[in-house]
Design an enzyme around this catalytic site. Structure first.
Site, mmCIF file in Angstrom:
data_model
loop_
_atom_site.group_PDB
_atom_site.id
_atom_site.type_symbol
_atom_site.label_atom_id
_atom_site.label_comp_id
_atom_site.label_asym_id
_atom_site.label_seq_id
_atom_site.Cartn_x
_atom_site.Cartn_y
_atom_site.Cartn_z
ATOM 1 N N ASP A 25 -22.076 22.221 15.706
ATOM 2 C CA ASP A 25 -23.541 22.129 15.797
ATOM 3 C C ASP A 25 -23.971 20.665 15.757
ATOM 4 O OD1 ASP A 25 -26.131 22.966 15.954
ATOM 5 O OD2 ASP A 25 -26.261 23.678 13.889
ATOM 6 N N GLY A 26 -25.068 20.393 16.432
ATOM 7 C CA GLY A 26 -25.670 19.059 16.342
ATOM 8 C C GLY A 26 -25.586 18.223 17.610
ATOM 9 N N ARG A 29 -29.173 17.080 18.593
ATOM 10 C CA ARG A 29 -29.711 16.009 17.740
ATOM 11 C C ARG A 29 -29.000 14.684 18.013
ATOM 12 N NH1 ARG A 29 -29.029 19.507 12.622
ATOM 13 N NH2 ARG A 29 -28.188 20.878 14.244
ATOM 14 N N ARG A 38 -30.099 16.384 26.465
ATOM 15 C CA ARG A 38 -29.225 17.235 25.650
ATOM 16 C C ARG A 38 -27.836 17.461 26.261
ATOM 17 N NH1 ARG A 38 -31.385 20.280 21.607
ATOM 18 N NH2 ARG A 38 -29.893 21.931 22.073
ATOM 19 N N HIS A 42 -23.765 17.534 24.700
ATOM 20 C CA HIS A 42 -22.687 18.524 24.860
ATOM 21 C C HIS A 42 -21.435 17.864 25.453
ATOM 22 C CE1 HIS A 42 -25.463 21.493 23.617
ATOM 23 N NE2 HIS A 42 -26.180 21.496 24.713
ATOM 24 N N LEU A 136 -0.203 26.396 18.802
ATOM 25 C CA LEU A 136 -1.561 26.591 18.267
ATOM 26 C C LEU A 136 -2.260 27.611 19.156
ATOM 27 C CD1 LEU A 136 -4.062 25.544 16.486
ATOM 28 C CD2 LEU A 136 -4.594 24.103 18.457
ATOM 29 N N ARG A 193 -18.978 24.249 9.356
ATOM 30 C CA ARG A 193 -20.152 24.089 10.221
ATOM 31 C C ARG A 193 -20.600 22.636 10.133
ATOM 32 N NH1 ARG A 193 -24.989 27.971 11.824
ATOM 33 N NH2 ARG A 193 -26.070 26.507 13.187
HETATM 34 C C1 FPP Z 1 -24.623 23.261 19.263
HETATM 35 O O1 FPP Z 1 -25.408 22.103 19.327
HETATM 36 C C2 FPP Z 1 -23.607 23.263 20.280
HETATM 37 C C3 FPP Z 1 -23.600 24.109 21.359
HETATM 38 C C4 FPP Z 1 -24.628 25.107 21.595
HETATM 39 C C5 FPP Z 1 -22.542 24.014 22.380
HETATM 40 C C6 FPP Z 1 -21.182 23.615 21.941
HETATM 41 C C7 FPP Z 1 -20.504 23.024 23.107
HETATM 42 C C8 FPP Z 1 -19.640 21.995 23.103
HETATM 43 C C9 FPP Z 1 -19.143 21.383 21.869
HETATM 44 C C10 FPP Z 1 -19.160 21.364 24.359
HETATM 45 C C11 FPP Z 1 -18.455 22.257 25.274
HETATM 46 C C12 FPP Z 1 -17.154 22.677 24.730
HETATM 47 C C13 FPP Z 1 -16.203 23.201 25.498
HETATM 48 C C14 FPP Z 1 -14.943 23.659 24.898
HETATM 49 C C15 FPP Z 1 -16.369 23.344 26.935
HETATM 50 P P1 FPP Z 1 -26.971 22.247 19.567
HETATM 51 O O2 FPP Z 1 -27.224 22.046 21.018
HETATM 52 O O3 FPP Z 1 -27.465 23.533 19.004
HETATM 53 O O4 FPP Z 1 -27.470 21.012 18.747
HETATM 54 P P2 FPP Z 1 -28.854 20.858 17.969
HETATM 55 O O5 FPP Z 1 -28.876 21.926 16.902
HETATM 56 O O6 FPP Z 1 -28.755 19.474 17.401
HETATM 57 O O7 FPP Z 1 -29.939 20.990 18.985
#
Ligand code: FPP
Length: 247
Positions: A25-26, A29, A38, A42, A136, A193
């Site tokens: 998460d994050g 941000r 955004r 990612h 793994l 988390r």
């Molecule tokens: C949460 O951050 C993260 C996600 C919704 C996506 C997770 C994706 C990745 C780590 C990249 C892709 C990974 C692979 C394996 C292809 P958020 O967008 O909710 O952040 P925020 O809470 O700060 O807005």
């Protein structure tokens, strides 16, 4: 302490968690703090995935489960959904050789019927290619929600009873577990988390029943193997009783 020292300390302490689950998460941000869109958060998050997979291999963890895209995430703006889907395809295209060479068995788990045909085919290809690897297991949860997973398991059980493959009285915790996506994995010992939030957010609800929770303030794109090792060290200092009293 440096990464190598943390790793050495971890080995001295003894058992590492067999299965680590992470709610990444994050990213949003992280991007906002830098005035970036955004999707770039990612993209940086994808680098952290690479880093943590390496760390898990070094720590000799057996299973790493990453929550990459929830069922609720389909409701994000189309631009962001599309960016996440193309990142998944890019991740598979870029990392497949390395993951396979490192002995990682990749499984992409969730409602894959909602993925684009290209992303679904890439996911299937990587799973087939790495199915025999043993170092793994990397579970990538995409289009996943734990309640939906439990509903799916209930339907599978009901179908088995209806068709005479299972007796009603044989429904128990084991037969239900066997119908979850994680049927061949031990339950997570440690759930991490990032970004300071203190929620489970519909991730592996059944499987984390006895997991130790570790909430890190670090935003996911900044999470490194050093942070993973710190979480493992914190886990090793916990007193796991599974509802029992010490003997
Ligand atoms: C949460 O951050 C993260 C996600 C919704 C996506 C997770 C994706 C990745 C780590 C990249 C892709 C990974 C692979 C394996 C292809 P958020 O967008 O909710 O952040 P925020 O809470 O700060 O807005």
């Amino acid at each position: 302490m440096e990464g190598a020292e943390l790793l050495a300390q971890m080995r001295l302490n003894g058992a590492v968690p067999r299965h680590i689950a992470i709610i990444m998460d994050g990213n949003g941000r992280w991007a906002r703090e830098r005035n970036l869109p955004r999707p770039l958060g990612h993209r940086s998050g994808m680098k952290a995935v690479r880093e943590v997979v390496e760390g898990a291999i070094e720590a000799e963890v057996e299973v790493l489960s990453l929550f990459a895209f929830s069922q609720e995430n389909w409701q994000r703006p189309l631009l962001e959904v599309n960016a996440l889907m193309s990142l998944l395809q890019e991740y598979i295209a870029r990392e497949a050789d390395e993951l396979d060479a490192r002995g990682v068995r990749v499984r992409i788990l969730g409602d894959l019927s909602r993925l684009s045909p290209g992303a679904a085919a890439a996911a299937e290809g990587l799973m087939t290619r790495t199915a025999g690897n043993q170092r793994l297991t990397l579970n990538l949860f995409i289009s996943y929600g734990a309640r939906a997973e439990l509903v799916r398991a209930a339907r599978l059980l009901a179908g088995d009873v209806r068709d005479g493959r299972l007796a009603l009285e044989d429904i128990d915790e084991d037969t239900l577990s066997q119908r979850l996506y994680t049927s061949d994995c031990p339950d997570p010992d440690l759930l991490i988390r990032t970004s300071g939030e203190q929620r489970i957010s519909n991730f592996l609800l059944w499987q984390v029943a006895y997991a130790e929770l570790y909430m890190s303030p670090v935003l996911w794109p900044d999470f490194t193997r050093r942070h993973l090792y710190e979480a493992i060290l914190a886990f090793q200092a916990r007193d796991r009783r599974f509802g029992r009293v010490p003997v």
